[in-house]
Design a protein around this motif. Sequence first.
Motif, short mmCIF file in Angstrom:
data_model
loop_
_atom_site.label_atom_id
_atom_site.label_comp_id
_atom_site.label_asym_id
_atom_site.label_seq_id
_atom_site.Cartn_x
_atom_site.Cartn_y
_atom_site.Cartn_z
N VAL A 1 11.87 2.04 10.96
CA VAL A 1 13.39 1.64 10.98
C VAL A 1 13.41 0.15 11.14
CG1 VAL A 1 15.19 2.11 12.40
CG2 VAL A 1 13.55 3.96 12.35
N PRO A 2 14.17 -0.25 9.76
CA PRO A 2 14.45 0.60 8.65
C PRO A 2 13.23 0.73 7.85
CG PRO A 2 14.69 -1.67 8.37
CD PRO A 2 14.50 -1.76 9.64
N ALA A 3 13.17 1.70 6.92
CA ALA A 3 12.15 2.10 6.07
C ALA A 3 11.64 0.85 5.43
CB ALA A 3 12.52 3.21 5.21
N LEU A 4 10.25 0.79 4.97
CA LEU A 4 9.78 -0.40 4.88
C LEU A 4 9.69 -0.66 3.21
CD1 LEU A 4 7.82 -2.96 5.60
CD2 LEU A 4 6.27 -1.45 5.40
N THR A 5 10.14 -1.58 2.82
CA THR A 5 9.91 -1.90 1.31
C THR A 5 8.54 -2.29 1.18
OG1 THR A 5 12.21 -2.80 0.64
CG2 THR A 5 10.37 -3.60 -0.62
N THR A 6 7.86 -1.81 -0.03
CA THR A 6 6.32 -1.93 0.04
C THR A 6 5.80 -2.07 -1.67
OG1 THR A 6 4.32 -1.55 0.86
CG2 THR A 6 5.72 0.36 0.03
N VAL A 7 4.62 -1.86 -1.64
CA VAL A 7 4.09 -1.51 -3.09
C VAL A 7 3.23 -0.72 -3.06
CG1 VAL A 7 2.50 -2.37 -5.00
CG2 VAL A 7 4.10 -4.19 -3.74
N ARG A 8 3.45 0.58 -3.74
CA ARG A 8 2.63 1.58 -3.80
C ARG A 8 1.39 1.73 -4.36
NH1 ARG A 8 6.28 6.39 -5.34
NH2 ARG A 8 7.07 6.23 -3.15
N LEU A 9 0.21 2.02 -3.84
CA LEU A 9 -0.84 2.11 -4.49
C LEU A 9 -1.20 3.61 -4.40
CD1 LEU A 9 -3.04 -0.49 -3.04
CD2 LEU A 9 -1.97 -0.37 -5.36
N PRO A 10 -1.48 4.67 -5.43
CA PRO A 10 -1.87 5.80 -5.64
C PRO A 10 -3.40 6.09 -4.82
CG PRO A 10 -2.33 4.92 -7.75
CD PRO A 10 -1.58 3.71 -6.97
N LEU A 11 -3.37 5.90 -3.50
CA LEU A 11 -4.57 6.09 -2.76
C LEU A 11 -5.22 7.38 -2.94
CD1 LEU A 11 -3.38 4.07 0.31
CD2 LEU A 11 -4.67 3.21 -1.67
N ASP B 1 0.70 -1.17 -0.10
CA ASP B 1 0.00 0.09 0.01
C ASP B 1 0.90 1.16 0.11
OD1 ASP B 1 -2.40 -1.43 0.21
OD2 ASP B 1 -2.56 -1.30 2.28
N ASP B 2 2.25 1.14 0.62
CA ASP B 2 2.82 2.36 0.86
C ASP B 2 2.13 3.42 1.75
OD1 ASP B 2 5.26 3.73 0.72
OD2 ASP B 2 4.92 4.67 -1.14
N LEU B 3 1.71 3.23 2.76
CA LEU B 3 1.13 4.28 3.73
C LEU B 3 2.10 5.03 4.05
CD1 LEU B 3 -1.10 1.93 5.81
CD2 LEU B 3 -1.90 3.00 3.68
N PRO B 4 1.68 6.33 4.36
CA PRO B 4 2.87 7.28 4.83
C PRO B 4 3.85 6.68 6.13
CG PRO B 4 0.61 8.59 4.58
CD PRO B 4 0.48 6.95 4.49
N LEU B 5 3.20 5.96 6.93
CA LEU B 5 4.35 5.39 8.15
C LEU B 5 5.38 4.49 7.44
CD1 LEU B 5 3.21 2.04 8.26
CD2 LEU B 5 1.22 3.14 9.21
N ALA B 6 5.20 3.91 6.18
CA ALA B 6 6.10 3.02 5.65
C ALA B 6 7.63 3.76 5.54
CB ALA B 6 5.56 2.44 4.26
N GLN B 7 7.66 5.00 5.37
CA GLN B 7 8.86 5.85 5.20
C GLN B 7 9.50 5.99 6.58
OE1 GLN B 7 8.86 9.11 2.24
NE2 GLN B 7 6.72 8.59 1.95
N ASP B 8 8.55 5.97 7.62
CA ASP B 8 9.23 6.42 8.78
C ASP B 8 9.55 4.90 9.83
OD1 ASP B 8 8.73 8.93 8.22
OD2 ASP B 8 6.72 8.99 8.84
#
Length: 349
Positions: free
Chosen positions: A298-308, A289-296
Amino acid sequence: MTVTLADVAARARVSPATVSRVLNGNYPVAASTRERVLRAVDELDYVLNGPASSLAAATSDLVGVLVNDIADPFFGIMASAAQSAIGETATGRGGGEKLAVVCNTGGAPERELTYLTLLQRQRAAAVILMGGSLEDPAHLAATTAKLARLAEAGTRVVLCGRPPAPGDVPAAALVFDNRTGARRLTEHLLALGHRRIGYAAGPVDRTTTRHRLEGHREALAAAGVPEGPTVHGPYERASGQAATAELLARDPELTAIIASNDTVALGVCAALRERGLDIPGDVSVAGFDDLPLAQDTVPALTTVRLPLHETGVRAGRLATETEPTPSGEVETVPAELVVRGSTGVARRR
């Protein structure tokens, strides 16, 4: 065939005048009688019409936005974006903005049907259904029938992140490419040398869960890698913690865990840290999903971005007809792999 007030009266075994009193709320009616009338209204799918209901006329600028859980950022981001788009771009019959109302179902199928019934009674201008649907034949049939009645009455039906069920004929559908996103995520882990991958999946009866799991399995099959253990649970942080415990119990040598969404991934990371395991040194973790929390994290989260946000805006515009309907009525929204620090080369064994 149109259901009339007389039909409701016959079903409830009361006079048409009593039905009118219950629906208009302008005269005291016994609780048992009121309950019988409202049950008949639901069973017959009756909708007030014409001058008999000033309420129906007054709320024709209503847009309903149905979500499973407004507290979940996945739904909150899309619903907020849709509501803003509806308010900014749409005007009602009197020149004012349309009223967007967010309906939180809590994931309960009966609440979804209830909200659709209420929106039908209010002659909503549009209805937006967000997120995956429940894969239950009886519920799908009931929902399809309800959406058909809404469309027949002139309500514009838009699906946002929700694949149409057989028989659904929405005005427009924006469908996330969950399969491709999940496949690319698994391919990423395979390229890093991971061969023992656990999967913390979502609820077993949801389309989103199935499609993401299918993409994961496609990638494994193409690479000739056996499927690792899979555990199903809610899209919640606690579910990720519980799933991690079970996954490691079933295969202590896992080198990677894929979570059904970013919130579940947080629980996975917490459970791994509690066991003294390093991310990604011991176990790589990935979300979706790549929610805003994914970047914050530790470590930053590998994910799949959906343009929510963007998809929510488009759903709002499609609902208010300020954006052209996609060709073929169904449009696939692409998913993008986002590689961050939570995934790394598989540890040597």
